[in-house]
Motif scaffolding. Structure first.
Motif, PDB file in Angstrom:
ATOM      1  N   MET A  89      11.536   6.385   0.216  1.00 11.39           N
ATOM      2  CA  MET A  89      12.939   6.013  -0.001  1.00 11.39           C
ATOM      3  C   MET A  89      13.092   4.961  -1.086  1.00 11.39           C
ATOM      4  SD  MET A  89      14.117   5.778   4.008  1.00 11.39           S
ATOM      5  CE  MET A  89      15.680   4.986   3.614  1.00 11.39           C
ATOM      6  N   TYR A  90      12.115   4.061  -1.183  1.00 10.19           N
ATOM      7  CA  TYR A  90      12.199   2.940  -2.128  1.00 10.19           C
ATOM      8  C   TYR A  90      10.917   2.873  -2.958  1.00 10.19           C
ATOM      9  CZ  TYR A  90      15.923   1.581   1.076  1.00 10.19           C
ATOM     10  OH  TYR A  90      17.063   1.576   1.859  1.00 10.19           O
ATOM     11  N   PRO A  91      10.738   3.829  -3.885  1.00  9.57           N
ATOM     12  CA  PRO A  91       9.512   3.833  -4.703  1.00  9.57           C
ATOM     13  C   PRO A  91       9.419   2.580  -5.562  1.00  9.57           C
ATOM     14  CG  PRO A  91      11.144   5.356  -5.588  1.00  9.57           C
ATOM     15  CD  PRO A  91      11.671   4.904  -4.266  1.00  9.57           C
ATOM     16  N   ARG A  92       8.199   2.217  -5.865  1.00 10.44           N
ATOM     17  CA  ARG A  92       7.943   1.010  -6.660  1.00 10.44           C
ATOM     18  C   ARG A  92       8.465   1.200  -8.073  1.00 10.44           C
ATOM     19  NH1 ARG A  92       7.016  -4.133  -5.166  1.00 10.44           N
ATOM     20  NH2 ARG A  92       5.613  -5.246  -6.565  1.00 10.44           N
ATOM     21  N   GLU A  93       9.238   0.238  -8.579  1.00  7.72           N
ATOM     22  CA  GLU A  93       9.799   0.309  -9.920  1.00  7.72           C
ATOM     23  C   GLU A  93       9.041  -0.648 -10.843  1.00  7.72           C
ATOM     24  OE1 GLU A  93      12.011   2.427 -10.725  1.00  7.72           O
ATOM     25  OE2 GLU A  93      12.779   3.100  -8.788  1.00  7.72           O
ATOM     26  N   GLY A  94       9.224  -0.417 -12.148  1.00  9.79           N
ATOM     27  CA  GLY A  94       8.560  -1.272 -13.124  1.00  9.79           C
ATOM     28  C   GLY A  94       8.988  -2.716 -13.026  1.00  9.79           C
ATOM     29  N   SER A  95      10.226  -2.956 -12.578  1.00  9.36           N
ATOM     30  CA  SER A  95      10.737  -4.319 -12.465  1.00  9.36           C
ATOM     31  C   SER A  95      10.122  -5.068 -11.296  1.00  9.36           C
ATOM     32  CB  SER A  95      12.259  -4.288 -12.295  1.00  9.36           C
ATOM     33  OG  SER A  95      12.607  -3.614 -11.091  1.00  9.36           O
ATOM     34  N   GLY A  96       9.403  -4.333 -10.436  1.00  9.76           N
ATOM     35  CA  GLY A  96       8.817  -4.967  -9.256  1.00  9.76           C
ATOM     36  C   GLY A  96       9.596  -4.699  -7.991  1.00  9.76           C
ATOM     37  N   SER A  97      10.753  -4.050  -8.107  1.00 13.55           N
ATOM     38  CA  SER A  97      11.540  -3.741  -6.923  1.00 13.55           C
ATOM     39  C   SER A  97      10.925  -2.545  -6.202  1.00 13.55           C
ATOM     40  CB  SER A  97      12.987  -3.433  -7.311  1.00 13.55           C
ATOM     41  OG  SER A  97      13.045  -2.263  -8.115  1.00 13.55           O
ATOM     42  N   GLY A  98      11.349  -2.351  -4.950  1.00 10.55           N
ATOM     43  CA  GLY A  98      10.867  -1.232  -4.166  1.00 10.55           C
ATOM     44  C   GLY A  98       9.926  -1.664  -3.052  1.00 10.55           C
ATOM     45  N   PHE A  99       9.284  -0.669  -2.437  1.00 11.27           N
ATOM     46  CA  PHE A  99       8.391  -0.897  -1.299  1.00 11.27           C
ATOM     47  C   PHE A  99       6.982  -1.237  -1.791  1.00 11.27           C
ATOM     48  CE2 PHE A  99       5.057   0.754   1.424  1.00 11.27           C
ATOM     49  CZ  PHE A  99       5.372   0.239   2.664  1.00 11.27           C
ATOM     50  N   ARG A 100       6.317  -2.115  -1.034  1.00  7.18           N
ATOM     51  CA  ARG A 100       4.929  -2.442  -1.362  1.00  7.18           C
ATOM     52  C   ARG A 100       4.188  -2.831  -0.091  1.00  7.18           C
ATOM     53  NH1 ARG A 100       1.861  -7.058  -3.480  1.00  7.18           N
ATOM     54  NH2 ARG A 100       3.702  -8.389  -3.280  1.00  7.18           N
ATOM     55  N   SER A 101       2.998  -2.262   0.087  1.00 10.29           N
ATOM     56  CA  SER A 101       2.128  -2.694   1.181  1.00 10.29           C
ATOM     57  C   SER A 101       1.508  -4.029   0.802  1.00 10.29           C
ATOM     58  CB  SER A 101       1.036  -1.660   1.440  1.00 10.29           C
ATOM     59  OG  SER A 101       0.069  -2.181   2.337  1.00 10.29           O
ATOM     60  N   LEU A 102       1.515  -4.968   1.738  1.00 13.50           N
ATOM     61  CA  LEU A 102       0.963  -6.294   1.469  1.00 13.50           C
ATOM     62  C   LEU A 102      -0.490  -6.422   1.898  1.00 13.50           C
ATOM     63  CD1 LEU A 102       4.006  -8.557   2.432  1.00 13.50           C
ATOM     64  CD2 LEU A 102       3.316  -7.741   0.162  1.00 13.50           C
ATOM     65  N   ASN A 103      -0.977  -5.460   2.680  1.00  9.41           N
ATOM     66  CA  ASN A 103      -2.415  -5.438   3.007  1.00  9.41           C
ATOM     67  C   ASN A 103      -2.903  -3.981   3.002  1.00  9.41           C
ATOM     68  OD1 ASN A 103      -0.917  -4.819   5.297  1.00  9.41           O
ATOM     69  ND2 ASN A 103      -2.194  -6.004   6.714  1.00  9.41           N
ATOM     70  N   PRO A 104      -3.083  -3.413   1.807  1.00  5.81           N
ATOM     71  CA  PRO A 104      -3.463  -1.998   1.672  1.00  5.81           C
ATOM     72  C   PRO A 104      -4.774  -1.649   2.367  1.00  5.81           C
ATOM     73  CG  PRO A 104      -3.633  -3.154  -0.440  1.00  5.81           C
ATOM     74  CD  PRO A 104      -2.910  -4.059   0.484  1.00  5.81           C
ATOM     75  N   ASP A 105      -5.693  -2.593   2.470  1.00  8.39           N
ATOM     76  CA  ASP A 105      -6.950  -2.294   3.181  1.00  8.39           C
ATOM     77  C   ASP A 105      -6.674  -2.008   4.655  1.00  8.39           C
ATOM     78  OD1 ASP A 105      -8.344  -2.652   0.866  1.00  8.39           O
ATOM     79  OD2 ASP A 105      -8.981  -4.695   1.312  1.00  8.39           O
TER      80      ASP A 105
END
Length: 222
Positions: free
Chosen positions: A28-44
């Motif tokens: 729903m909220y893909p990562r954008e070049g500006s830094g907006s969007g969803f991001r996992s904070l602990n991908p491991d």
């Protein structure tokens, strides 16, 4: 499935629900070049959770308690860009949520943090209070079996709050601009008043000088 088997599977089932919800948010909220969007904070931790759930889905055997306990709580962030000010070319401000999912989520509420690039502490606190209340109502308040996923709803509410925050900031800037305009007008009015007073004094001095000169001429004539 027996009650014992169901109890043993409950932790990994909750983990599966968490993964599914995070995948939906990422779509729903893909990562954008500006830094907006969803991001996992602990991908491991996310990778470890996926491996545990995949193994369970293939074998039907839930991971052991120790294996699940070794997976840290999943954490993510969602950053939304507020509307960019085209007139001033000011960079778009942001509103970010950081969420930590407890192992028992959605039976219990997630931990939420809110921050904005130009958001006051009071505004961030108000946003956080609203989101915490929604999360509590959808999870902990419904009990162990009734808790429901709430991150998508929190994201939608974040968008609403971001729009309101933008309106408030625009009004605040407009008020500041009006105050600055008023201050400039006061300075200009004061300067014009001083110039008029100086000019009036100069005229008065000239008139006084002429009057004095006339009196001296009359005295000499007598």
């Amino acid at each position: 499935m027996s009650d014992a088997g169901s109890d043993a599977s409950a932790p990994v089932e909750r983990l599966q629900r968490q993964l599914t919800e995070l995948e939906c948010l990422e779509a729903m909220y893909p990562r954008e070049g500006s830094g907006s969007g969803f991001r996992s904070l602990n991908p491991d931790a996310l990778d470890a959770a996926r491996a545990a759930v995949d193994g369970w889905e293939r074998s039907g055997e839930p991971p052991g308690a120790d294996a699940l306990a070794a997976i840290p709580p999943l954490r993510c962030s969602l950053t939304l860009d507020l509307e960019e000010d085209a007139e001033t070319s000011r960079p778009a401000e942001t509103l970010t949520l950081r969420v930590t999912l407890p192992r028992r989520y959605p039976a219990v509420a997630p931990t939420i943090e809110a921050a904005g690039s130009a958001t006051s502490r009071d505004a961030a606190g108000a946003i956080l209070s609203r989101l915490d209340r929604i999360a509590e109502e959808r999870t902990t308040a419904l009990g162990e079996e009734g808790g429901a996923e709430c991150l998508a709803e929190l994201a939608q509410e974040q968008q609403v709050l971001a729009a309101r925050l933008q309106e408030l900031q625009d009004k605040e800037r407009e008020g500041e601009e009006q105050l600055q305009t008023f201050a400039r007008m006061q300075v200009d009015a004061t300067r014009r008043l001083h110039e008029a007073q100086a000019q009036e004094r100069a005229v008065q001095l000239v008139d006084n000088a002429r009057e004095t000169s006339g009196q001296e001429q009359e005295f000499e004539a007598e």
